[in-house]
Scaffold this motif. Structure first.
Motif, mmCIF file in Angstrom:
data_model
loop_
_atom_site.group_PDB
_atom_site.id
_atom_site.type_symbol
_atom_site.label_atom_id
_atom_site.label_comp_id
_atom_site.label_asym_id
_atom_site.label_seq_id
_atom_site.Cartn_x
_atom_site.Cartn_y
_atom_site.Cartn_z
ATOM 1 N N LYS A 94 -6.060 -7.812 2.352
ATOM 2 C CA LYS A 94 -6.547 -9.229 1.830
ATOM 3 C C LYS A 94 -5.902 -9.722 0.654
ATOM 4 O O LYS A 94 -5.766 -10.946 0.597
ATOM 5 C CB LYS A 94 -8.039 -8.918 1.504
ATOM 6 N N TYR A 95 -5.218 -8.802 -0.131
ATOM 7 C CA TYR A 95 -4.687 -9.348 -1.452
ATOM 8 C C TYR A 95 -3.291 -8.605 -1.488
ATOM 9 O O TYR A 95 -2.810 -7.612 -2.188
ATOM 10 C CB TYR A 95 -5.607 -8.691 -2.768
ATOM 11 N N PRO A 96 -2.113 -9.140 -0.724
ATOM 12 C CA PRO A 96 -1.019 -8.581 -0.558
ATOM 13 C C PRO A 96 -0.204 -8.806 -1.851
ATOM 14 O O PRO A 96 0.728 -7.893 -2.116
ATOM 15 C CB PRO A 96 -0.086 -9.594 0.636
ATOM 16 N N GLN A 97 -0.826 -9.595 -2.912
ATOM 17 C CA GLN A 97 -0.116 -9.662 -4.180
ATOM 18 C C GLN A 97 -0.500 -8.488 -4.966
ATOM 19 O O GLN A 97 -0.021 -8.263 -6.147
ATOM 20 C CB GLN A 97 -0.619 -11.025 -4.854
ATOM 21 N N VAL A 98 -1.454 -7.728 -4.636
ATOM 22 C CA VAL A 98 -2.012 -6.631 -5.486
ATOM 23 C C VAL A 98 -1.360 -5.199 -5.014
ATOM 24 O O VAL A 98 -1.008 -4.949 -3.852
ATOM 25 C CB VAL A 98 -3.474 -6.369 -5.456
ATOM 26 N N LEU A 99 -0.832 -4.477 -6.027
ATOM 27 C CA LEU A 99 -0.188 -3.177 -5.635
ATOM 28 C C LEU A 99 -1.214 -2.204 -5.631
ATOM 29 O O LEU A 99 -1.899 -1.998 -6.533
ATOM 30 C CB LEU A 99 0.579 -2.879 -6.819
ATOM 31 N N VAL A 100 -1.313 -1.395 -4.340
ATOM 32 C CA VAL A 100 -2.352 -0.462 -4.247
ATOM 33 C C VAL A 100 -1.638 0.870 -4.044
ATOM 34 O O VAL A 100 -0.917 1.153 -3.477
ATOM 35 C CB VAL A 100 -2.834 -0.830 -2.799
ATOM 36 N N LEU A 101 -2.203 1.709 -5.152
ATOM 37 C CA LEU A 101 -1.539 3.162 -4.970
ATOM 38 C C LEU A 101 -2.793 4.263 -4.755
ATOM 39 O O LEU A 101 -3.476 4.242 -5.507
ATOM 40 C CB LEU A 101 -1.019 3.196 -6.250
ATOM 41 N N GLN A 102 -2.353 5.001 -3.782
ATOM 42 C CA GLN A 102 -3.288 6.030 -3.356
ATOM 43 C C GLN A 102 -2.839 7.376 -4.099
ATOM 44 O O GLN A 102 -1.667 7.725 -3.691
ATOM 45 C CB GLN A 102 -3.222 6.168 -1.854
ATOM 46 N N PHE A 131 0.939 -1.137 -0.099
ATOM 47 C CA PHE A 131 0.026 0.042 -0.077
ATOM 48 C C PHE A 131 0.928 1.279 0.168
ATOM 49 O O PHE A 131 1.649 1.313 0.745
ATOM 50 C CB PHE A 131 -0.936 -0.076 1.179
ATOM 51 N N HIS A 132 0.724 2.154 -1.105
ATOM 52 C CA HIS A 132 1.762 3.263 -1.157
ATOM 53 C C HIS A 132 0.893 4.462 -1.377
ATOM 54 O O HIS A 132 -0.059 4.655 -2.154
ATOM 55 C CB HIS A 132 2.432 3.147 -2.369
ATOM 56 N N GLU A 133 1.182 5.603 -0.672
ATOM 57 C CA GLU A 133 0.723 7.103 -1.100
ATOM 58 C C GLU A 133 1.541 7.408 -2.167
ATOM 59 O O GLU A 133 2.953 7.544 -1.834
ATOM 60 C CB GLU A 133 0.969 7.964 0.103
ATOM 61 N N VAL A 134 1.250 7.747 -3.271
ATOM 62 C CA VAL A 134 1.959 8.264 -4.272
ATOM 63 C C VAL A 134 2.475 9.824 -4.298
ATOM 64 O O VAL A 134 1.676 10.597 -3.775
ATOM 65 C CB VAL A 134 1.303 8.051 -5.778
ATOM 66 N N GLN A 135 3.555 10.192 -4.431
ATOM 67 C CA GLN A 135 4.382 11.435 -4.052
ATOM 68 C C GLN A 135 4.573 12.287 -5.272
ATOM 69 O O GLN A 135 4.506 13.385 -5.377
ATOM 70 C CB GLN A 135 5.590 11.326 -3.179
ATOM 71 N N SER A 136 4.835 11.609 -6.453
ATOM 72 C CA SER A 136 5.021 12.242 -7.723
ATOM 73 C C SER A 136 4.700 11.122 -9.009
ATOM 74 O O SER A 136 4.851 10.052 -8.675
ATOM 75 C CB SER A 136 6.598 12.708 -7.602
ATOM 76 N N PRO A 137 4.762 11.727 -10.064
ATOM 77 C CA PRO A 137 4.460 10.913 -11.340
ATOM 78 C C PRO A 137 5.793 10.036 -11.230
ATOM 79 O O PRO A 137 5.479 8.771 -11.762
ATOM 80 C CB PRO A 137 4.515 12.042 -12.297
ATOM 81 N N GLU A 138 6.966 10.285 -11.073
ATOM 82 C CA GLU A 138 8.116 9.528 -11.093
ATOM 83 C C GLU A 138 7.902 8.430 -9.965
ATOM 84 O O GLU A 138 8.177 7.125 -10.300
ATOM 85 C CB GLU A 138 9.513 10.164 -10.837
ATOM 86 N N HIS A 139 7.568 8.703 -8.764
ATOM 87 C CA HIS A 139 7.245 7.701 -7.848
ATOM 88 C C HIS A 139 6.405 6.621 -8.252
ATOM 89 O O HIS A 139 6.405 5.374 -8.303
ATOM 90 C CB HIS A 139 6.701 8.428 -6.380
ATOM 91 N N PHE A 140 5.181 7.104 -9.105
ATOM 92 C CA PHE A 140 3.963 6.273 -9.382
ATOM 93 C C PHE A 140 4.740 5.331 -10.657
ATOM 94 O O PHE A 140 4.339 4.529 -10.553
ATOM 95 C CB PHE A 140 2.969 7.419 -10.032
#
Length: 238
Positions: free
Chosen positions: A54-62, A8-17
């Motif tokens: 629930k799904y640790p295999q899924v990359l979740v981007l906020q 689970f990640h909070e996106v900080q910039s387009p590069e980070h994304f």
């Protein structure tokens, strides 16, 4: 507060994304476009966090939609919350609005395996029910004029005054309320014909659009300027 899972990640910039997205191109990713002022996003952020656990295999981007406007624009996000599901850079699905069951079902479907790679049309934005017969341009224009004259002041916006779904709509609602303006509203996300028709009729490509006495006045910037210089009060008094 519960611990944030590693996926689970909070996106900080387009590069980070891009860096996060490119780490594993076979991985399913869920991108949550949200805004702190939108009430439905608060509930859906909790749902997204639970899905990440629930799904640790899924990359979740906020992605905070207005702060990270470059990312929002690249995915044509026009309202919050909006959810985009990818495998690598391939679009698997898109859900607009706070529809927790649809989002949960879509993620469950796409993590099942390779057979789920083909796009699932039912996860796309749900369009407004189309008229049984295709409207002619004349019929659409008649309907638009009827909507524009339903009240002295009509605001065509994304969402409702209670639950605006874009920052510009939220700000114009606040402005009108501060000015003590009574107004009706219409959610252009609920009717694609109205949305596209108003762009042509009023020769104005964006929303919100404010109508006074059946006449197009302008968008947020124009209305704000009119409120500041007193023109808005004059027009309303006419």
């Amino acid at each position: 507060m519960s611990e944030t899972p590693a996926n689970f990640h909070e996106v900080q910039s387009p590069e980070h994304f891009q860096t996060l997205l490119s780490e594993d191109l076979n991985r399913v990713s869920l991108i949550n476009f949200w805004a702190p002022w939108a009430e439905p996003c608060k509930q859906m952020n909790e749902v997204v966090l639970e899905l990440a656990k629930k799904y640790p295999q899924v990359l979740v981007l906020q992605v905070e939609a207005e702060t990270q406007s470059d990312i929002s624009e690249s995915f044509e996000v026009e309202a919050v919350p909006t959810f985009v599901i990818l495998r690598g850079h391939t679009l698997l699905g898109r859900i607009s609005g706070a529809d927790a069951p649809a989002l949960t079902e879509a993620i469950a479907t796409h993590v099942r395996g390779p057979s789920a790679i083909s796009p699932q049309s039912h996860t796309d934005r749900t369009p407004a029910a189309p008229p049984t017969q295709q409207e002619s341009p004349e019929e659409l224009n008649q309907r638009l004029h009827k909507l524009m004259t339903q009240d002295k002041v009509v605001l065509f916006m994304k969402g409702s005054p209670e639950q605006p779904r874009c920052g510009f709509s939220r700000r114009i609602v606040d402005l009108l309320r501060t000015q003590g303006v009574q107004f009706s509203s219409f959610d252009i996300l609920s009717d694609e014909s109205v949305r596209q028709g108003l762009k042509v009729l009023n020769n104005w490509p964006t929303f919100p659009q404010l109508i006074i006495n059946g006449e197009f006045v302008g968008g947020l910037d124009v209305v704000k300027e009119m409120a500041d210089n007193g023109e808005l009060k004059e027009m309303l008094a006419a």
